[in-house]
Write an enzyme that holds these catalytic residues in place. Structure first.
Site, PDB file in Angstrom:
ATOM      1  N   GLU A   1     -38.378 -42.927 -45.091  1.00  0.00           N
ATOM      2  CA  GLU A   1     -38.825 -42.664 -46.591  1.00  0.00           C
ATOM      3  C   GLU A   1     -39.918 -43.655 -46.944  1.00  0.00           C
ATOM      4  O   GLU A   1     -39.497 -44.896 -47.269  1.00  0.00           O
ATOM      5  CB  GLU A   1     -37.547 -42.777 -47.284  1.00  0.00           C
ATOM      6  CG  GLU A   1     -37.559 -41.962 -48.290  1.00  0.00           C
ATOM      7  CD  GLU A   1     -37.824 -42.564 -49.839  1.00  0.00           C
ATOM      8  OE1 GLU A   1     -38.949 -42.730 -50.157  1.00  0.00           O
ATOM      9  OE2 GLU A   1     -36.866 -43.132 -50.289  1.00  0.00           O
TER      10      GLU A   1
ATOM     11  N   LYS B   1     -30.483 -53.952 -41.658  1.00  0.00           N
ATOM     12  CA  LYS B   1     -31.429 -55.010 -41.906  1.00  0.00           C
ATOM     13  C   LYS B   1     -31.942 -55.076 -43.384  1.00  0.00           C
ATOM     14  O   LYS B   1     -32.784 -54.038 -43.850  1.00  0.00           O
ATOM     15  CB  LYS B   1     -32.617 -54.895 -40.838  1.00  0.00           C
ATOM     16  CG  LYS B   1     -32.968 -56.144 -40.421  1.00  0.00           C
ATOM     17  CD  LYS B   1     -34.033 -57.311 -41.430  1.00  0.00           C
ATOM     18  CE  LYS B   1     -35.194 -56.625 -41.866  1.00  0.00           C
ATOM     19  NZ  LYS B   1     -35.866 -57.284 -43.030  1.00  0.00           N
TER      20      LYS B   1
ATOM     21  N   GLU C   1     -50.708 -46.479 -53.298  1.00  0.00           N
ATOM     22  CA  GLU C   1     -49.571 -47.005 -54.014  1.00  0.00           C
ATOM     23  C   GLU C   1     -49.816 -48.407 -54.533  1.00  0.00           C
ATOM     24  O   GLU C   1     -50.002 -49.409 -53.734  1.00  0.00           O
ATOM     25  CB  GLU C   1     -48.533 -46.792 -53.182  1.00  0.00           C
ATOM     26  CG  GLU C   1     -47.117 -47.269 -53.496  1.00  0.00           C
ATOM     27  CD  GLU C   1     -45.681 -46.941 -52.853  1.00  0.00           C
ATOM     28  OE1 GLU C   1     -45.889 -47.356 -51.513  1.00  0.00           O
ATOM     29  OE2 GLU C   1     -45.038 -46.036 -53.385  1.00  0.00           O
TER      30      GLU C   1
HETATM   31  P1  ADP Z   1     -42.602 -53.691 -48.752  1.00  0.00           P
HETATM   32  O1  ADP Z   1     -44.051 -53.682 -48.326  1.00  0.00           O
HETATM   33  O2  ADP Z   1     -42.370 -52.909 -49.989  1.00  0.00           O
HETATM   34  O3  ADP Z   1     -41.985 -54.964 -48.707  1.00  0.00           O
HETATM   35  P2  ADP Z   1     -41.928 -53.217 -45.923  1.00  0.00           P
HETATM   36  O4  ADP Z   1     -42.255 -51.728 -45.546  1.00  0.00           O
HETATM   37  O5  ADP Z   1     -42.946 -54.471 -45.777  1.00  0.00           O
HETATM   38  O6  ADP Z   1     -41.973 -52.992 -47.539  1.00  0.00           O
HETATM   39  O7  ADP Z   1     -40.517 -53.387 -45.881  1.00  0.00           O
HETATM   40  C1  ADP Z   1     -39.300 -52.556 -45.766  1.00  0.00           C
HETATM   41  C2  ADP Z   1     -38.492 -53.286 -44.775  1.00  0.00           C
HETATM   42  O8  ADP Z   1     -38.949 -53.124 -43.430  1.00  0.00           O
HETATM   43  C3  ADP Z   1     -37.934 -54.876 -45.002  1.00  0.00           C
HETATM   44  O9  ADP Z   1     -36.659 -54.759 -44.633  1.00  0.00           O
HETATM   45  C4  ADP Z   1     -38.976 -55.359 -43.938  1.00  0.00           C
HETATM   46  O10 ADP Z   1     -38.140 -56.531 -43.448  1.00  0.00           O
HETATM   47  C5  ADP Z   1     -38.880 -54.380 -42.830  1.00  0.00           C
HETATM   48  N1  ADP Z   1     -40.113 -54.503 -41.960  1.00  0.00           N
HETATM   49  C6  ADP Z   1     -41.189 -55.010 -42.182  1.00  0.00           C
HETATM   50  N2  ADP Z   1     -42.029 -55.070 -41.212  1.00  0.00           N
HETATM   51  C7  ADP Z   1     -41.395 -54.753 -40.187  1.00  0.00           C
HETATM   52  C8  ADP Z   1     -41.761 -54.440 -38.687  1.00  0.00           C
HETATM   53  N3  ADP Z   1     -42.685 -54.624 -38.288  1.00  0.00           N
HETATM   54  N4  ADP Z   1     -40.807 -53.704 -38.135  1.00  0.00           N
HETATM   55  C9  ADP Z   1     -39.541 -53.283 -38.732  1.00  0.00           C
HETATM   56  N5  ADP Z   1     -39.313 -53.539 -39.917  1.00  0.00           N
HETATM   57  C10 ADP Z   1     -39.770 -54.180 -40.541  1.00  0.00           C
END
Ligand code: ADP
Ligand code: MG
Length: 495
Positions: free
Chosen positions: A266, A191, A397
């Site tokens: 990570e 994903k 961060e």
């Molecule tokens: P950032 O805040 O740097 O965008 P995220 O942690 O929000 O980082 O996103 C990292 C990845 O996790 C992306 O692929 C995002 O679509 C996914 N993601 C965001 N929210 C969720 C969730 N509730 N469950 C699973 N994956 C998620």
């Protein structure tokens, strides 16, 4: 807009093709029929429509991966055959490296030179490194004392891996997870981040071209709380490998607990970069700048807390200010650009909030703090001096081009302050004294320490965090532990 004319023909053709979900080696429309915009942060213009996977699409992909795990012979395939597929993929990535670099640059603002000569070659090397591991995954035989037994272990693939990756290094993050999982015999549902899905989609095309059996790699583009959440909840998924924010990492861990899905995380960081008085200052200053401004500071290991020893504080600050104002900020596709735009409006607003907050807490902005040009999400390299440990910019961060510079006096003081963080991902130490170097390297509660360097990465060197920066090690042979289960076998040798 004119920069788009410089894109290679391969990239332009790719952008013209419709973007589907890769399930069972076919590009499918999302069941809902919904798509979302993919935005170029250098220009704020939309360059692609991306399939928005729902729960049902994710389930289709997970089912394909499950079937492929059992039926495609993937995990029972001769290890060298699995390795050969990965080698073929790496060769194709090499042929198409200009396109892969352009896609990350276009999608999330990575300077094209950094993508072309930095992250894309690293990604290719990573696939080859892991291809080599496919034939070197071994258990061990164990001398037991309870009787006449042969006891040995097997390292078996964990099953279906859900890989959820962020937007800051789109291709590299995809490849870190994919290649280790595939070498170990797992099948994958990937994903990508919604901000930067293009290089993963192109990678999916190359995976088909390399001849991977159907269902071994599936790619579901979509939103985090839809497609990402569905993947972390799916009972068909045996393991989630996640890179992203700490908050989402916690959500994923909670969701994964339902099915006892394995997780490795990570997450964020607030990494200290410590400059001692005896450092080679020329190296230290350029290392500190690169540590925080590489990829616009959108790096989980960004050296965002720069600790400078008192005797050289003013001198180092002056050099940091002088050199950072020379960094060329511009369209990511321009080869002369050293710092591109930040990824999205959301990040743009968030980073500015941190800069304003620092001002109101008494931080002195000595360079930057401003936006660079209204065409895209540009923020100038920003340095805040005299930051104290209690300020928000010293603790949270920011994930942007903002350095907090702090003064320290003694070695034990700086170790204590560096460790006084929720995070524990990486650190830099600048000194010419070998005892100082090792003493500090041992004392820091982090996953990686760079001495007299910063941001060096290699497929063979383990990578991961402690504390709120997560757990598990990607890269190196330790990455294979994330994708294997140990089975112990007892054979009674008594007749
Ligand atoms: P950032 O805040 O740097 O965008 P995220 O942690 O929000 O980082 O996103 C990292 C990845 O996790 C992306 O692929 C995002 O679509 C996914 N993601 C965001 N929210 C969720 C969730 N509730 N469950 C699973 N994956 C998620
Ligand atoms: Mg984008």
């Amino acid at each position: 807009m004119s920069r788009l004319d410089t894109l290679s023909p391969g990239t332009r053709e790719f952008l013209e093709r419709p973007k589907g979900l890769l399930i069972d080696n076919e590009w499918l429309n999302p069941l809902s029929g919904k798509y979302f915009d993919d935005v170029n942060p250098s220009t704020k213009s939309v360059h692609a429509q991306i399939a928005r996977a729902s729960d049902a699409d994710v389930e289709r992909a997970a089912k394909a991966a499950k079937d492929a795990f059992y039926n495609s012979r993937w995990h029972n395939m001769a290890p060298n055959e699995r390795g050969t597929y990965l080698w073929k993929l790496a060769d194709l990535m090499e042929i198409h490296q200009q396109e892969l670099a352009e896609l990350d640059s276009l999608d999330m603002g990575m300077p094209i030179r950094a993508a072309r000569y930095g992250t894309v070659p690293l990604a290719i090397d990573h696939v080859r490194y892991m291809a080599g591991w496919a034939t070197k995954i071994t258990g061990e035989s164990i001398g037991v004392s309870v009787g006449n037994y042969l006891n040995y272990t097997l390292k078996e693939p964990v099953g279906v891996v859900g890989a959820i990756i962020p937007w800051n290094f789109p291709l590299l993050m995809a490849v870190w997870k994919l290649s280790a999982a595939l070498a170990a015999g797992c099948t994958v549902v990937l994903k990508p981040a919604e901000q930067s899905p293009l290089s993963a989609i192109r990678l999916g095309e190359l995976i088909i071209d390399a001849g991977f059996p159907a269902g071994v790699v599936n790619i579901v583009t979509g939103l985090g709380d839809e497609a990402g959440a569905a993947l972390s909840r799916s009972p068909l998924v045996n393991k989630i490998a996640f890179t992203g924010s700490t908050a989402v990492g916690q959500t994923i861990m909670r969701e994964a607990a339902r099915n006892m899905t394995r997780v490795s995380l990570e997450l964020g960081g607030k990494s200290p970069n410590i400059i001692f008085e005896d450092a080679n200052l020329r190296q230290a200053v350029s290392g500190a700048l690169m540590g925080i401004f590489m990829n616009q500071g959108e790096v989980c290991a960004a050296g965002s807390r720069i600790f400078v020893q008192r005797g050289i504080y003013e001198q180092v600050l002056e050099a940091l200010i002088e050199q950072s104002s020379k960094l060329k900020v511009g369209d990511a596709l321009d080869p002369s650009t050293r710092m591109g735009p930040v990824v999205s409006e959301e990040q743009f607003v968030k980073i500015q909030g941190y800069i304003e907050g620092a001002k109101s807490q008494g931080g002195k902005i000595v360079v930057g703090g401003s936006t660079a040009n209204q065409q895209g999400f540009f923020i100038n390299p920003t340095i805040i001096r005299d930051v104290t440990d209690d300020m928000t910019v010293a603790q949270e961060e920011i994930f942007g081009p903002v350095a907090a510079v702090m003064v320290f006096d003694t070695i034990d003081e700086v170790i204590e302050r560096a460790n006084r963080s929720w995070y524990g991902l990486a650190a830099g130490v600048w000194t010419e004294n070998i005892r100082t170097a090792h003493y500090v390297a041992h004392a820091l509660e982090v996953g990686t320490v760079w001495v007299n360097s910063y941001h060096v990465y290699d497929a063979a060197a383990p990578w991961g965090g402690r504390k709120m920066s997560g757990f598990g090690r990607e890269m190196g042979k330790e990455a294979l532990d994330l994708y294997t289960e140990t089975k112990d076998v007892w054979i009674n040798l008594d007749r």
